[in-house]
Design an enzyme around this catalytic site. Structure first.
Site, mmCIF file in Angstrom:
data_model
loop_
_atom_site.group_PDB
_atom_site.id
_atom_site.type_symbol
_atom_site.label_atom_id
_atom_site.label_comp_id
_atom_site.label_asym_id
_atom_site.label_seq_id
_atom_site.Cartn_x
_atom_site.Cartn_y
_atom_site.Cartn_z
ATOM 1 N N CYS A 132 0.819 -1.217 0.000
ATOM 2 C CA CYS A 132 0.000 0.000 0.000
ATOM 3 C C CYS A 132 0.849 1.261 0.000
ATOM 4 O O CYS A 132 0.417 2.306 -0.489
ATOM 5 C CB CYS A 132 -0.962 -0.003 1.182
ATOM 6 S SG CYS A 132 -0.169 -0.322 2.772
ATOM 7 N N HIS B 56 -0.989 0.482 7.553
ATOM 8 C CA HIS B 56 -1.616 0.616 6.232
ATOM 9 C C HIS B 56 -1.531 2.067 5.774
ATOM 10 O O HIS B 56 -1.594 2.996 6.580
ATOM 11 C CB HIS B 56 -3.079 0.184 6.326
ATOM 12 C CG HIS B 56 -3.787 0.106 5.012
ATOM 13 N ND1 HIS B 56 -3.343 -0.657 3.956
ATOM 14 C CD2 HIS B 56 -4.925 0.709 4.574
ATOM 15 C CE1 HIS B 56 -4.170 -0.528 2.938
ATOM 16 N NE2 HIS B 56 -5.136 0.299 3.276
#
Length: 814
Positions: free
Chosen positions: A332, A774
């Protein structure tokens, strides 16, 4: 069929059977994101094993002359219900191991497909199936069948690079375990009722395996956990190993090595526990293991509601510039950075607008070409070809009443493998720092754009540092190149134009240590300004932690007042004399290179003065565990300005290849006791030359900094005045011959303009540190904020601008 057989016979010599080590690209097109699941399938060259989508296979056939391709097409099967599949399989289990692709680990879904394979012969696209081969001559049937089987059974490059079986629980044996010394102090640990000896905490408790004392663990980023007393005990005693109480079972326990800074294995754990009266065979688990805590964090990725805007029903978006990217396993950070970069016009025009030219000039193996793979990614993100809703979960599942926002998107496996190749971190599937990847990618762009347009210039700017000696009131100006403006948290002083006080500053005017003030300003304003909010810091125990803070980030910035002014009328400059060198007692040196000296002529060397070395600062750094030579260099290169500056130098140079090597004095090519550097890196030379400097200037900078590229770049921008006056020999002519025609060397290639900006994107991070959690990015598209959360692309309702990590501004032109 006889005609087809004849064609196969004519190309039989070009059909290869894959061997170990061959790179087989059967999952992804080399020039697009077509795959066997795409419309038209994938064509794999049976000679080079490169894969091509239907729109590029004719191009490859024409350029290479290859005629035989294995065509692979897949159609998705309808998934079965997880809870009641009808197959008798039990429901999916929750993970119990911090692992991927093994029993008890996270389940890596392998989607089920119906697969069709056949050979296609170009240019007429004649098709040959396995059944057709059965009717052909033995030599054709055997050769082609063997090649088909070999291609289908070979691991594809993307599969080999993707870590399908990663076990985060695999731990190394501690080097302290076998010979661990345990004190005979009579300590016996009860089976329950433990408390920290310092603060009485009753959870997250660790028993030191050397002395049996019990203390609480580390404090987590959110204030929970412990109070660091087990760590403090190690720092006071040096006893390295501790076991987490409550995790001890007959199968083992959590053991941590403070010296090795990692979870470890203790093969003598039963013996070590028995020393303090603990019988492993009778113990039961009462605490979460560290693995279970990490698993819980991994499963909560979808619960960070604010940044992902999970509480709102978001409207899915699709079309050009609105393409999602698949998460390839902690990718990510890469997804977020590349989404933002291809919003910048420079990257669009460099790679996407010229994609036909780039593809036409691509080498025979375009999978290994940087320019080709960046162009492929950019086109994939901007064209809209892959911006399509993901397939419906299938029959048997309840239809969602809310739009999901998931897209088919693109899987940038080939790109990730190329930009990460050879890098100790970006080549792995571990989570990474988005800021570090941004600089890594910019560095790759710099290396690959040594001629022609360089899109990274959009971010490049010059920083001016003005240091004023308080004793003589004389000033010194230096410049350095940068790409990111870093702001600490709290930022109450970050935006104020206040000078920083430097104690123990070596003044060349006073020839002594004194106090000085340093002011840092912009020497130029880039087209696009990247601002990093430094939320990640170190505590007093040097344990990384994240500051969870909300910051009022403006939509517009006016940095005009922060522009540097250069030397002021009537302002005197500090003499350009190098500070006294730091030398070891056993080395005899006659002098050091002054600012106008050179390696051939020592007449301008300044005399050797007493060593300048703050022993207390060196000692403090050594006590933190850093190598002695690195500590000496930190003190030397920061001019004895104190522990904070030296520590910042250490943290910024830990990855230098010569971090622990002996100090190399400015102007010399080798450390004391070593031979001179034999050669200068041609790659480093080319990188500096691409920034607008001559080869001679680049060579001088690298020689002055031990051939370390990052330090050479800093050095060259702090010696611009000297470089402008140095003799430049051109085309083999002597300096005298070229004197008449010599022009001033070009300066660094930086753009400049007004210092007014508007926010157009930001990257947010969720988790305890940059190495886990994340990343999500928000980008402003046509006055509408859009959230890019891997494959999910939606209109943003409440963009969390106050929780960003990297902010991207573009210049406002009036």
């Amino acid at each position: 069929m006889a005609e087809v057989s004849d064609v196969l016979m004519s190309v039989l010599s070009t059909i290869r059977v894959p061997r170990p080590g061959d790179r087989v690209h059967k999952d992804e097109c080399a020039l697009s994101f077509s795959s066997p699941e795409s419309e038209g399938g994938l064509y794999v060259c049976m000679n080079s094993f490169l894969g091509f989508g239907s729109q590029y296979v004719d191009r490859h056939h024409t350029r290479s002359g290859q005629r035989a391709y294995l065509h692979i097409s897949r159609t998705r099967k309808a998934p079965e219900d997880d809870e009641n599949s009808g197959s008798g399989d039990p429901p999916k289990k929750k993970p119990t191991r911090l692992a991927i692709g093994i029993e008890g680990g996270f389940n890596v879904e392998q989607e089920q497909y119906e697969e069709e394979v056949k050979v296609v012969l170009f240019p007429d696209r004649q098709e040959v199936t396995s059944d057709d081969l059965a009717t052909m001559p033995d030599v054709v049937r055997e050769r082609v069948s063997l090649a088909m089987a070999g291609l289908m059974s070979a691991d594809s490059v993307s599969h080999a690079l993707q870590v399908q079986q990663w076990d985060g629980e695999v731990r190394a044996e501690s080097r302290h375990a076998v010979e661990l010394k345990q004190l005979n102090n009579g300590t016996k640990i009860p089976p329950s009722g433990w408390r920290c000896e310092v603060c009485d905490l009753q959870e997250n408790l660790w028993m030191n395996l050397s002395d049996g004392r019990v203390f609480c663990g580390r404090r987590y980023f959110d204030g929970s956990g412990g109070n660091n007393h087990a760590l403090l005990h190690f720092q006071q005693t040096g006893h390295p190993l501790a076991v987490k109480l409550g995790t001890i079972t007959p199968d083992g326990a959590d053991v941590y090595s403070y010296d090795e800074d990692d979870m470890v294995l203790d093969p003598k754990l039963p013996e070590h526990l028995s020393h303090f009266g603990i019988d492993m065979m009778t113990m039961e688990k009462t605490e979460h293991t560290m693995t279970e805590l990490e698993i819980a964090v991994n499963q909560r990725v979808g619960e960070w509601e604010v940044i992902q805007e999970s509480g709102a029903t978001l409207r899915p978006l699709s079309g050009p510039g609105l393409t999602g990217m698949k998460n390839l396993g902690n990718s990510c950070y890469l997804n977020s950075v590349m989404q933002v970069l291809f919003t910048v016009p420079d990257f669009q025009s460099k790679y996407v607008s010229n994609i036909d030219k780039i593809f036409n000039e691509a080498p025979s193996d375009p999978t290994q070409d940087f320019k080709t793979q960046v162009a492929k990614l950019g086109y994939g993100l901007l064209s809209g070809e892959y911006s399509k809703p993901a397939p419906d979960p299938g029959e048997g599942s309840e239809p969602s009443s809310e739009p999901r926002g998931d897209q088919v998107g693109i899987a940038a496996r080939m790109f990730k493998a190329l930009v990460g190749r050879g890098h100790p971190e970006f080549s792995t599937n571990r989570q990474q720092d988005a800021q570090e990847f941004l600089l890594h990618f910019i560095n790759m762009v710099e290396r690959n754009c040594r001629s022609g347009v360089n899109p990274s210039e959009a971010f490049r700017f010059l920083v001016e540092e003005r240091i004023v000696c308080q004793q003589s009131q004389k000033a010194k100006y230096t410049q350095r190149v940068d790409y990111i403006l870093q702001l600490p948290v709290p930022m109450d002083q970050s935006t104020k134009n206040e000078p920083e006080t430097l104690t123990d500053f070596w003044s060349s005017a006073a020839q002594a240590k004194t106090t000085a003030t340093k002011t840092t300003r912009f020497a130029s304003f880039p087209d696009h300004m990247v601002i990093q909010v430094k939320k990640f810091t170190f505590g007093q125990d040097w344990v990384p932690k994240k500051l969870d803070v909300s910051i009022d980030v403006p939509d517009t910035l006016d940095l005009t007042a922060l522009r540097g002014t250069g030397q002021q009328p009537g302002e005197e400059l500090l003499p350009e004399v190098a500070p006294p060198p730091l030398m070891t007692p056993d080395v005899e040196v006659t002098g050091i290179l002054g600012s106008h000296g050179n390696e051939e002529d020592d007449s301008l060397y300044s005399p050797l003065l007493s060593p300048v070395l703050d022993d207390s600062t060196v000692s403090q750094l050594c006590e933190m565990g850093f190598p002695l030579e690195a500590c000496r260099k930190a003190v030397y290169y920061t001019g004895n300005t104190g522990i904070d500056a030296a520590m910042n130098w250490v943290m910024g140079h830990m990855d230098d290849p010569d971090f622990s090597s002996p100090l190399v004095l400015p102007g010399t090519s080798s450390a004391p006791g070593t031979t001179p550097t034999e050669s200068i890196s041609e790659e480093h030379l080319a990188t500096i030359v691409s920034m607008g400097f001559s080869r001679d200037q680049a060579t001088r900078a690298l020689r002055a900094t031990s051939n370390v590229l990052e330090r050479a770049v800093d050095w060259i921008f702090s010696h611009l005045d000297d470089l402008e006056s140095m003799e430049v020999s051109e085309g083999g002519r002597s300096a005298a011959e070229s004197e008449g025609s010599r022009e001033p060397p070009p300066g660094p290639k930086v753009r400049d303009g007004p210092g007014k900006y508007e926010l157009f994107a930001f990257i947010s991070h969720m988790g305890t540190s940059t190495m886990c959690g994340h990343y999500v990015c928000h980008i402003k598209k046509d006055q509408q904020w859009v959230i890019f959360n891997d494959q999910k692309v939606c209109a943003s309702e409440k963009p969390p601008k106050d929780l960003g990590y990297l902010y991207f501004y573009r210049r406002v032109t009036e």
